[in-house]
Enzyme design. Structure first.
Site, PDB file in Angstrom:
ATOM      1  N   ASP A   1      10.762  23.875  -2.403  1.00  0.00           N
ATOM      2  CA  ASP A   1      11.498  23.172  -3.538  1.00  0.00           C
ATOM      3  C   ASP A   1      13.120  22.974  -3.145  1.00  0.00           C
ATOM      4  OD1 ASP A   1       9.090  23.286  -4.793  1.00  0.00           O
ATOM      5  OD2 ASP A   1       9.528  25.306  -5.025  1.00  0.00           O
TER       6      ASP A   1
ATOM      7  N   LYS B   1       0.729  -1.380   0.025  1.00  0.00           N
ATOM      8  CA  LYS B   1       0.161  -0.060   0.167  1.00  0.00           C
ATOM      9  C   LYS B   1       0.734   1.321   0.121  1.00  0.00           C
ATOM     10  CE  LYS B   1      -0.605  -0.596   4.967  1.00  0.00           C
ATOM     11  NZ  LYS B   1      -0.547   0.336   5.879  1.00  0.00           N
TER      12      LYS B   1
ATOM     13  N   HIS C   1      -5.486  -7.213  13.655  1.00  0.00           N
ATOM     14  CA  HIS C   1      -4.447  -6.549  13.754  1.00  0.00           C
ATOM     15  C   HIS C   1      -3.962  -6.141  15.014  1.00  0.00           C
ATOM     16  CE1 HIS C   1      -1.597  -4.238  11.531  1.00  0.00           C
ATOM     17  NE2 HIS C   1      -1.963  -2.920  12.134  1.00  0.00           N
TER      18      HIS C   1
ATOM     19  N   ARG D   1       1.305 -10.725   6.974  1.00  0.00           N
ATOM     20  CA  ARG D   1       1.440  -9.426   6.007  1.00  0.00           C
ATOM     21  C   ARG D   1       2.279  -8.786   6.312  1.00  0.00           C
ATOM     22  NH1 ARG D   1      -3.627  -9.721   9.645  1.00  0.00           N
ATOM     23  NH2 ARG D   1      -2.848  -7.856  10.353  1.00  0.00           N
TER      24      ARG D   1
ATOM     25  N   CYS E   1      12.606  25.223   2.216  1.00  0.00           N
ATOM     26  CA  CYS E   1      11.546  25.784   1.245  1.00  0.00           C
ATOM     27  C   CYS E   1      10.933  25.037   0.759  1.00  0.00           C
ATOM     28  CB  CYS E   1      12.233  26.777   0.304  1.00  0.00           C
ATOM     29  SG  CYS E   1      13.459  28.117   0.913  1.00  0.00           S
TER      30      CYS E   1
ATOM     31  N   ARG F   1      -9.996  -0.081  15.164  1.00  0.00           N
ATOM     32  CA  ARG F   1     -10.190   0.633  13.820  1.00  0.00           C
ATOM     33  C   ARG F   1     -11.316   0.085  13.257  1.00  0.00           C
ATOM     34  NH1 ARG F   1      -4.480   1.176  10.780  1.00  0.00           N
ATOM     35  NH2 ARG F   1      -5.071  -1.255  10.357  1.00  0.00           N
TER      36      ARG F   1
ATOM     37  N   TYR G   1      13.760  32.005   4.235  1.00  0.00           N
ATOM     38  CA  TYR G   1      12.434  32.686   4.729  1.00  0.00           C
ATOM     39  C   TYR G   1      12.697  32.950   6.080  1.00  0.00           C
ATOM     40  CZ  TYR G   1      10.289  31.519   0.373  1.00  0.00           C
ATOM     41  OH  TYR G   1      10.010  31.317  -1.128  1.00  0.00           O
TER      42      TYR G   1
HETATM   43  C1  LIG Z   1      -4.022  -4.540   8.764  1.00  0.00           C
HETATM   44  C2  LIG Z   1      -2.460  -4.366   8.522  1.00  0.00           C
HETATM   45  N1  LIG Z   1      -1.836  -5.299   8.275  1.00  0.00           N
HETATM   46  C3  LIG Z   1      -0.387  -5.196   7.979  1.00  0.00           C
HETATM   47  C4  LIG Z   1       0.208  -4.003   7.989  1.00  0.00           C
HETATM   48  C5  LIG Z   1       1.675  -3.923   7.887  1.00  0.00           C
HETATM   49  O1  LIG Z   1       2.229  -3.616   8.738  1.00  0.00           O
HETATM   50  P1  LIG Z   1       4.008  -3.371   9.115  1.00  0.00           P
HETATM   51  O2  LIG Z   1       4.181  -2.295   7.939  1.00  0.00           O
HETATM   52  O3  LIG Z   1       3.929  -2.871  10.218  1.00  0.00           O
HETATM   53  O4  LIG Z   1       4.254  -4.836   8.695  1.00  0.00           O
HETATM   54  C6  LIG Z   1      -0.673  -3.015   7.996  1.00  0.00           C
HETATM   55  C7  LIG Z   1       0.122  -1.544   8.061  1.00  0.00           C
HETATM   56  O5  LIG Z   1      -0.364  -0.596   8.360  1.00  0.00           O
HETATM   57  C8  LIG Z   1      -2.022  -3.020   8.195  1.00  0.00           C
HETATM   58  O6  LIG Z   1      -2.727  -1.973   8.548  1.00  0.00           O
END
Ligand SMILES: Cc1ncc(COP(=O)(O)O)c(C=O)c1O
Length: 373
Positions: free
Chosen positions: A316, A40, A170, A223, A314, A140, A268
């Site tokens: 850029d 992501k 999670h 994950r 700044c 969440r 600035y």
């Molecule tokens: C539901 C869920 N699983 C896995 C991950 C991956 O987490 P990490 O980058 O700490 O391994 C995230 C990351 O935000 C997440 O929201």
């Protein structure tokens, strides 16, 4: 967004580092455990498609994304592995998800029923794959109570258009030395799982921190996010079980060098004034690139020397104080090593009072990503 390919500021992504982190973690898992690479937010800023490609080569068997568009991007690029959208997608997109074989995260029976009605009228033949999310303490998204989960699973058992493929939770403190809250979440997870008669194909509780430091609750999939990018999920709190290799390097060049006379000011607000004659270099990067304005007073590496960022960053450009004159075009390391000296994403995050996740995914698309190895 415009990509700055004619300016000498770039993120260099080390594919070998990514590969090694993923392959090493995969080798630590129990046999037949799937590793879904979390790509992501443009692969945490590293480039979603390039990371996905390296992850598959290193043993990833699927992907996690945050939003449906990221999943579609992977599909359009030809990735045919399972993809789970971790966030909530509106049920009106159920047919699109089914058509592209993208799994939805679901936290209510209501969502399932609305999606089923959408699927019925859509004419899409493929069932929609869902993973049920359990809120064991993250607060969440996800089912709140085991009884609600049971109701949803009972309903799913008589619904042909939706396939119950996964269940997960999670952890919110898996990266902390204090395990008390983690244990509470495990207990809630067990209470949820007790109402399930059959386990779905994927059972998963582990983000990077859980996979690195905890028993994975008999899951069969992880994950993996931040650790794959070579970053310690805990920051500095817990020791990594193996050496993670940072995959991201940020480089630029001195595009303007001058001697600043004593008494002259920089940037600035004129917040910095030279006390004596000194050499100053200008770098073509600023807060519009995700290099935060708060980094005034931090440093970069020029020729192995730590050089202070003087005056305000700044949009850029930014200025650094040099130990002596350097030619324009001299390379500058902003994240990474230069000789024996190093600036890590953790150092940048510490200075900004945040976490390296935010720094890595905050670099905007204006900075080109260049891939090595
Ligand atoms: C539901 C869920 N699983 C896995 C991950 C991956 O987490 P990490 O980058 O700490 O391994 C995230 C990351 O935000 C997440 O929201």
């Amino acid at each position: 967004m415009t990509i700055g390919s004619h300016r000498p500021t770039r993120l260099v992504i080390d594919r070998q580092a990514l590969y090694d982190n993923i392959a090493t973690e995969k080798a630590r898992l129990k046999p037949n455990t799937d590793l879904f690479m979390v790509v992501k937010a443009n692969g945490y800023g590293h480039g979603i498609l390039q990371v996905a490609q390296t992850a598959v080569a290193a043993g990833a068997t699927g992907f996690c994304v945050a939003i449906l568009d990221e999943a579609l991007q992977l599909r359009h690029a030809g990735f045919n592995q399972p993809i789970l959208v971790l966030g909530i997608t509106a049920p009106k997109h159920a047919a699109l998800m089914a058509e592209y074989g993208v799994s939805a995260t679901v936290g209510t029976l209501d969502w399932l029923q609305t999606a089923a009605a959408v699927l019925e009228t859509s004419g899409v033949k493929q069932p929609l794959s869902v993973h049920l999310g359990l809120d064991t303490g993250m607060g969440r998204i996800g089912f709140q109570e085991p009884a609600d989960l049971k109701g949803a699973v009972t309903w799913l058992n008589q619904e042909a258009q939706i396939s119950f493929d996964g269940i997960f939770t999670h952890f919110s403190t898996a990266d902390a030395a204090d395990t008390a809250y983690f244990k509470q979440q495990v207990a809630r997870w067990q209470a949820f799982m007790a109402v399930l008669e059959d386990r779905p194909r994927y059972v998963h509780v582990s983000n990077s921190a859980t996979s690195l430091w905890h028993d994975a609750c008999n899951g069969n999939m992880i994950r993996l996010g931040v650790a794959a990018y070579g970053l310690n999920p805990s920051g500095k709190e817990l020791q990594e079980p193996f050496a993670l290799k940072p995959a991201m390097r940020l480089e630029s060049e001195l595009v303007f060098v001058k001697q600043l006379k004593a008494g002259r000011s920089v940037s600035y607000g004129a917040t910095y004034t030279a006390q004596q004659d000194e050499w100053v270099g200008t770098l073509p990067i600023g807060y519009a690139d995700g290099y935060e304005r708060r980094l005034q007073g931090f440093h970069v590496l020029v020729d192995g020397h730590f050089c202070e960022i003087i005056g305000r960053v700044c949009m850029d450009q930014l200025m650094v104080r040099l130990p002596h004159e350097y030619p324009e075009g001299t390379s500058v390391t902003m994240v990474g090593t230069d000789g024996d000296a190093e600036i890590t994403l953790q150092d940048v995050a510490d200075y900004c009072d945040t976490i390296h996740y935010e720094i890595a995914c905050g670099f905007t698309e204006r900075i080109p990503r260049v891939y090595k190895n």
